[in-house]
Design a protein around this motif. Structure first.
Motif, mmCIF file in Angstrom:
data_model
loop_
_atom_site.group_PDB
_atom_site.id
_atom_site.type_symbol
_atom_site.label_atom_id
_atom_site.label_comp_id
_atom_site.label_asym_id
_atom_site.label_seq_id
_atom_site.Cartn_x
_atom_site.Cartn_y
_atom_site.Cartn_z
ATOM 1 N N HIS A 43 0.806 -1.358 -0.034
ATOM 2 C CA HIS A 43 0.031 -0.013 0.206
ATOM 3 C C HIS A 43 0.886 1.186 0.093
ATOM 4 O O HIS A 43 0.427 2.538 -0.561
ATOM 5 C CB HIS A 43 -1.009 -0.090 1.183
ATOM 6 C CG HIS A 43 -2.090 -0.686 1.010
ATOM 7 N ND1 HIS A 43 -1.789 -2.108 1.695
ATOM 8 C CD2 HIS A 43 -3.357 -0.646 0.683
ATOM 9 C CE1 HIS A 43 -3.210 -2.735 1.219
ATOM 10 N NE2 HIS A 43 -3.906 -1.839 0.932
ATOM 11 N N GLY A 187 -8.274 -5.905 12.267
ATOM 12 C CA GLY A 187 -7.718 -5.576 10.841
ATOM 13 C C GLY A 187 -7.012 -6.799 10.448
ATOM 14 O O GLY A 187 -5.690 -7.057 10.789
ATOM 15 N N GLY A 189 -5.725 -7.462 7.075
ATOM 16 C CA GLY A 189 -5.011 -7.373 5.602
ATOM 17 C C GLY A 189 -3.517 -7.939 5.856
ATOM 18 O O GLY A 189 -3.168 -8.860 6.743
ATOM 19 N N VAL A 210 -10.206 -10.041 13.998
ATOM 20 C CA VAL A 210 -11.358 -9.197 13.870
ATOM 21 C C VAL A 210 -11.213 -8.371 12.618
ATOM 22 O O VAL A 210 -10.072 -7.955 12.300
ATOM 23 C CB VAL A 210 -11.427 -8.233 15.087
ATOM 24 C CG1 VAL A 210 -12.577 -7.394 15.125
ATOM 25 C CG2 VAL A 210 -11.421 -8.943 16.538
ATOM 26 N N SER A 231 -16.706 -7.396 12.958
ATOM 27 C CA SER A 231 -17.080 -6.450 13.836
ATOM 28 C C SER A 231 -17.996 -5.321 13.320
ATOM 29 O O SER A 231 -18.416 -4.303 13.685
ATOM 30 C CB SER A 231 -15.890 -5.493 14.247
ATOM 31 O OG SER A 231 -15.056 -5.271 13.190
ATOM 32 N N VAL A 256 -5.222 -1.651 11.976
ATOM 33 C CA VAL A 256 -6.066 -0.714 11.109
ATOM 34 C C VAL A 256 -5.478 0.587 10.922
ATOM 35 O O VAL A 256 -5.234 1.310 9.694
ATOM 36 C CB VAL A 256 -7.471 -0.974 11.518
ATOM 37 C CG1 VAL A 256 -8.117 -0.050 10.187
ATOM 38 C CG2 VAL A 256 -8.164 -2.056 11.501
ATOM 39 N N THR A 261 -11.001 1.672 15.931
ATOM 40 C CA THR A 261 -10.142 0.418 16.206
ATOM 41 C C THR A 261 -9.351 0.475 17.531
ATOM 42 O O THR A 261 -9.402 -0.650 18.036
ATOM 43 C CB THR A 261 -9.811 -0.406 14.770
ATOM 44 O OG1 THR A 261 -9.027 0.804 14.244
ATOM 45 C CG2 THR A 261 -10.820 -0.730 13.979
HETATM 46 N N1 APR Z 1 -12.469 -2.631 11.710
HETATM 47 C C1 APR Z 1 -12.088 -3.964 11.376
HETATM 48 N N2 APR Z 1 -11.190 -4.041 10.395
HETATM 49 C C2 APR Z 1 -11.211 -3.199 9.329
HETATM 50 C C3 APR Z 1 -11.624 -1.776 9.748
HETATM 51 C C4 APR Z 1 -12.548 -1.615 10.778
HETATM 52 N N3 APR Z 1 -13.186 -0.662 11.254
HETATM 53 N N4 APR Z 1 -11.414 -0.913 8.792
HETATM 54 C C5 APR Z 1 -10.579 -1.792 7.879
HETATM 55 N N5 APR Z 1 -10.408 -2.971 8.347
HETATM 56 C C6 APR Z 1 -9.686 -4.225 7.761
HETATM 57 C C7 APR Z 1 -10.068 -4.319 6.122
HETATM 58 O O1 APR Z 1 -10.966 -4.959 5.803
HETATM 59 C C8 APR Z 1 -8.445 -5.062 5.906
HETATM 60 O O2 APR Z 1 -8.886 -6.382 6.094
HETATM 61 O O3 APR Z 1 -8.226 -3.822 7.978
HETATM 62 C C9 APR Z 1 -7.568 -4.450 6.949
HETATM 63 C C10 APR Z 1 -6.317 -3.532 6.287
HETATM 64 O O4 APR Z 1 -5.779 -4.187 5.616
HETATM 65 P P1 APR Z 1 -5.203 -3.512 4.285
HETATM 66 O O5 APR Z 1 -5.878 -2.467 3.711
HETATM 67 O O6 APR Z 1 -4.668 -4.628 3.363
HETATM 68 O O7 APR Z 1 -3.728 -3.013 5.055
HETATM 69 P P2 APR Z 1 -2.557 -3.651 5.507
HETATM 70 O O8 APR Z 1 -1.509 -3.854 4.347
HETATM 71 O O9 APR Z 1 -2.765 -5.086 6.307
HETATM 72 O O10 APR Z 1 -1.985 -2.587 6.537
HETATM 73 C C11 APR Z 1 -2.670 -2.310 7.741
HETATM 74 O O11 APR Z 1 -0.741 -1.386 8.567
HETATM 75 O O12 APR Z 1 1.298 -0.626 8.156
HETATM 76 C C12 APR Z 1 -0.231 -0.416 8.248
HETATM 77 O O13 APR Z 1 -0.275 1.281 6.785
HETATM 78 C C13 APR Z 1 -0.720 0.191 6.992
HETATM 79 O O14 APR Z 1 -2.376 1.160 8.185
HETATM 80 C C14 APR Z 1 -2.106 0.225 7.515
HETATM 81 C C15 APR Z 1 -2.149 -1.169 8.330
#
Ligand code: APR
Ligand code: ZN
Ligand code: ZN
Length: 361
Positions: A43, A187, A189, A210, A231, A256, A261
């Motif tokens: 990202h 979260g 991801g 979650v 959630s 997240v 969160t």
């Molecule tokens: N509650 C729970 N989960 C959430 C919410 C929420 N309110 N909003 C978003 N998510 C989930 C999304 O559905 C997704 O699965 O959080 C996840 C975010 O994943 P990605 O967008 O793939 O991001 P990722 O690469 O895992 O990074 C997460 O870490 O390093 C930091 O900058 C990066 O802030 C980002 C975070």
């Protein structure tokens, strides 16, 4: 002698990236030239392209990479031509106040290559996180190269260079998850899933994933989550408490980066438990909590930068665990793509089906 190689460049804010020929100088003192074998699409690369990091266009994107050292400059002794290395954005200085106190994982003065890579017309490029690895070759500070076992897949272990290390490290380094602990990860991801994997590796007895997306929860389950909570349908804090005997988890990892969160993490943790913030907030976000709860609930509220990793300590160890089959990094590689497919991978990023697209050269 300079090298002309193909690379992915973001020329202007919001514009699609382009495949360009760039000029990479031979390594000077303290530098290394690395032939890239694989680089994940993160990202943060998209964030650079959108002008969300700074305005130093043109950017040379890519930073979750592994490759082979092709040559090194004067005074470089830690790596040599032929070494298989993972690139990192924490080349520790050895001199700053953190390093001097034996805490190089917090080094406050990390460094990159001094010489600049350029476009053919001489325009200097800004490499993403000081790496720039969507390129056939890149120039980095030698300290940005960590030698690991060459038997490993470059596409899988290159991911340790950023997001996957951030998540694993949030669990094992910052959260200090131990055998028998209960952990909740908010979260799921790439970063949150890596925190799930790290918690499992550390021996957590319960791992509660979650997310607001059921597909993400399924993946988290495959990677080792013992319970899942959507959630959107149910209250995250109540659900975490219910799954932990009414108390909350020993460690809650917020992956997240949002105030709501973070609040869930804060109240989803047991008394004297630990909150780890690894998600990255944006500048306008504010957090409001009753100070009495901050005091009364005890424990630790921590942030995790790059998983508080020390590449020289953590990368070889995690690669060894990967090779033993105890750490499934292949599961993070959703697809492998060519250098000219990065723009398409950015589009797919928001689809929710991709953990990582990895450019393989
Ligand atoms: N509650 C729970 N989960 C959430 C919410 C929420 N309110 N909003 C978003 N998510 C989930 C999304 O559905 C997704 O699965 O959080 C996840 C975010 O994943 P990605 O967008 O793939 O991001 P990722 O690469 O895992 O990074 C997460 O870490 O390093 C930091 O900058 C990066 O802030 C980002 C975070
Ligand atoms: Zn330092
Ligand atoms: Zn990244």
């Amino acid at each position: 002698m300079a090298h002309q190689v193909r690379a992915v460049v973001a020329r202007a804010k919001g514009a699609p990236v382009s495949l360009e020929t760039i000029i990479v100088p031979d390594p000077g003192p303290g530098e290394a030239l690395v032939k890239i074998e694989a680089c994940g699409v993160c990202h943060t690369d998209l964030h650079y392209r959108e002008g969300g990091i700074n305005d130093d266009f043109p950017f040379l994107l890519g930073h979750e990479a592994a490759g082979i050292v092709e040559s090194v400059g004067e005074g470089v002794t830690d790596v040599a031509p032929g070494d298989f290395v993972i690139l990192n954005w924490r080349a520790v200085c050895g001199q700053c106040r953190a390093c001097r106190r034996g805490r190089p994982q917090y080094c406050f003065n990390t460094h990159n290559a001094k010489q600049k890579m350029t476009l053919l017309d001489g325009t200097e490029l800004s490499p993403a996180l000081g790496i720039g690895a969507f390129a056939e070759k890149t120039l980095v500070a030698a300290g940005q190269c960590t030698k690991v076992d060459p038997a490993a897949s470059a596409a899988a272990v290159g991911l340790l260079g950023c997001g996957v290390m951030a998540g694993i490290g949030a669990a094992i380094n910052t959260g200090n998850v131990g055998r028998g602990d209960s952990v909740a990860v908010i979260g799921c991801g790439g970063v949150g899933d890596a925190a799930v994997v790290g918690s499992r590796l550390a021996g957590a007895a319960k791992i509660i994933a979650v997310d607001i997306d059921d597909r993400k929860l399924q993946t988290a389950k495959k990677l080792g989550a013992t319970h899942t909570v959507n959630s959107r349908d149910s209250d995250a804090v109540e659900a975490i408490r219910e799954l932990t005997g009414g108390f909350g988890a020993d460690v809650v990892i917020e992956a997240v980066g949002r105030p709501e969160t973070y609040q869930q993490a804060f109240y989803g943790r047991d008394l004297a438990g630990t909150v780890v913030l690894v998600g990255v907030p944006t500048p306008e976000m504010k957090l409001e909590l009753p100070l009495l709860d901050v005091f009364g609930r005890g424990g630790a509220l921590k942030s995790s930068w790059y998983g508080d990793c020390l590449p020289s300590r953590d990368f070889p160890m995690l690669v060894d665990l990967y090779l033993q089959g105890r750490l499934d990094l292949d599961a993070f590689v959703t697809e492998t793509i060519a250098l000219d497919e990065v723009e398409k991978a950015f589009e797919r990023m928001h689809g929710g089906d991709v953990l990582r697209s990895v450019v393989v050269l």
